[in-house]
Design a protein around this motif. Structure first.
Motif, mmCIF file in Angstrom:
data_model
loop_
_atom_site.group_PDB
_atom_site.id
_atom_site.type_symbol
_atom_site.label_atom_id
_atom_site.label_comp_id
_atom_site.label_asym_id
_atom_site.label_seq_id
_atom_site.Cartn_x
_atom_site.Cartn_y
_atom_site.Cartn_z
ATOM 1 N N VAL A 1 0.842 -1.197 0.000
ATOM 2 C CA VAL A 1 0.000 0.000 0.000
ATOM 3 C C VAL A 1 0.880 1.251 0.000
ATOM 4 O O VAL A 1 0.651 2.187 -0.778
ATOM 5 C CB VAL A 1 -0.967 -0.004 1.208
ATOM 6 N N ASP A 2 1.897 1.274 0.856
ATOM 7 C CA ASP A 2 2.770 2.443 0.966
ATOM 8 C C ASP A 2 3.559 2.703 -0.312
ATOM 9 O O ASP A 2 3.795 3.855 -0.680
ATOM 10 C CB ASP A 2 3.734 2.289 2.140
ATOM 11 N N SER A 3 3.965 1.639 -0.991
ATOM 12 C CA SER A 3 4.771 1.805 -2.207
ATOM 13 C C SER A 3 3.913 2.043 -3.440
ATOM 14 O O SER A 3 4.440 2.329 -4.509
ATOM 15 C CB SER A 3 5.641 0.569 -2.432
ATOM 16 N N ARG A 4 2.607 1.888 -3.272
ATOM 17 C CA ARG A 4 1.645 2.046 -4.372
ATOM 18 C C ARG A 4 2.014 1.126 -5.537
ATOM 19 O O ARG A 4 1.984 1.520 -6.702
ATOM 20 C CB ARG A 4 1.527 3.504 -4.802
ATOM 21 N N GLY A 5 2.344 -0.123 -5.181
ATOM 22 C CA GLY A 5 2.661 -1.129 -6.180
ATOM 23 C C GLY A 5 1.442 -1.485 -7.019
ATOM 24 O O GLY A 5 0.343 -0.958 -6.813
ATOM 25 N N ASN A 6 1.637 -2.393 -7.962
ATOM 26 C CA ASN A 6 0.559 -2.785 -8.874
ATOM 27 C C ASN A 6 -0.695 -3.261 -8.150
ATOM 28 O O ASN A 6 -1.792 -3.098 -8.648
ATOM 29 C CB ASN A 6 1.032 -3.902 -9.805
ATOM 30 N N TYR A 7 -0.525 -3.831 -6.992
ATOM 31 C CA TYR A 7 -1.651 -4.429 -6.271
ATOM 32 C C TYR A 7 -2.033 -3.623 -5.028
ATOM 33 O O TYR A 7 -2.623 -4.158 -4.100
ATOM 34 C CB TYR A 7 -1.304 -5.871 -5.876
ATOM 35 N N HIS A 8 -1.712 -2.336 -4.996
ATOM 36 C CA HIS A 8 -1.941 -1.568 -3.774
ATOM 37 C C HIS A 8 -3.420 -1.447 -3.415
ATOM 38 O O HIS A 8 -3.771 -1.429 -2.243
ATOM 39 C CB HIS A 8 -1.257 -0.202 -3.831
ATOM 40 N N LEU A 9 -4.298 -1.395 -4.388
ATOM 41 C CA LEU A 9 -5.732 -1.301 -4.066
ATOM 42 C C LEU A 9 -6.250 -2.611 -3.460
ATOM 43 O O LEU A 9 -6.996 -2.595 -2.478
ATOM 44 C CB LEU A 9 -6.539 -0.927 -5.308
#
Length: 178
Positions: free
Chosen positions: A161-169
């Motif tokens: 979530v913090d890194s806003r990776g591909n799967y953050h949502l």
């Protein structure tokens, strides 16, 4: 109360209990993790690697990408084991290819070969310079959900979530369920 009324009430209660269980089952974190594991699209990772500017390396990269695209078609057709074997062959040419290790880890996770999935995904996650590190973190989090190791799941999801990776949502959704 008549016998018919009691039967109708009993049927209604059974239906209500069944629908409650179905709702709980569909919304539980384990079921969400199962859904995420089995709905992955490996084509998301195609052509995300670093491309060299040297002509020879560009040709080699194109060749690898074309091979991966062909293997993706095998995977999409539902032949995961053949795709896995093809990825293993490509990995022999480049044992440090994080994209291939991630793909193999995902397939092992889907095939419930959890120790092999853990090995491959941990390797990718541990190489923080890789663009695939946070994707590996996502699948490691899902693996830890399968093991019900909640102390390992939360930090992985928070990192995604913090890194806003591909799967953050999706990670945020699962984190809210914990």
């Amino acid at each position: 109360m008549t016998k018919t009324t009691l039967i109708i009430i009993s049927i209604f209660i059974i239906l209500l209990m069944g629908s409650s269980y179905a709702y709980w089952n569909a919304s539980s974190i384990s079921n969400k993790a199962y859904h995420y594991i089995h709905q992955v699209d490996l084509s998301l990772y195609t052509h995300r690697g670093v491309v060299s500017t040297l002509e020879k390396e560009v040709e080699e990269q194109r060749s690898v990408n074309e091979q991966i695209a062909a293997i993706d078609q095998i995977f999409a057709a539902g032949d995961e084991l053949s795709a896995l074997a093809e990825y293993q062959e490509l990995l022999k040419q480049d044992p440090s290819n994080m994209e291939l290790l991630l793909r193999m880890g995902i397939i092992y996770l889907q095939k419930e070969e959890y120790s092999l999935a853990q090995e491959h995904l941990s390797t990718v996650y541990g190489f923080k310079a890789s663009i695939f590190s946070m994707d590996a973190a996502w699948f490691l989090a899902l693996l830890n959900v399968k093991y019900e190791q909640w102390d390992n799941v939360k930090p992985l999801l928070q990192e995604i979530v913090d890194s806003r990776g591909n799967y953050h949502l999706q990670a945020k959704e699962l984190l809210n369920c914990l």
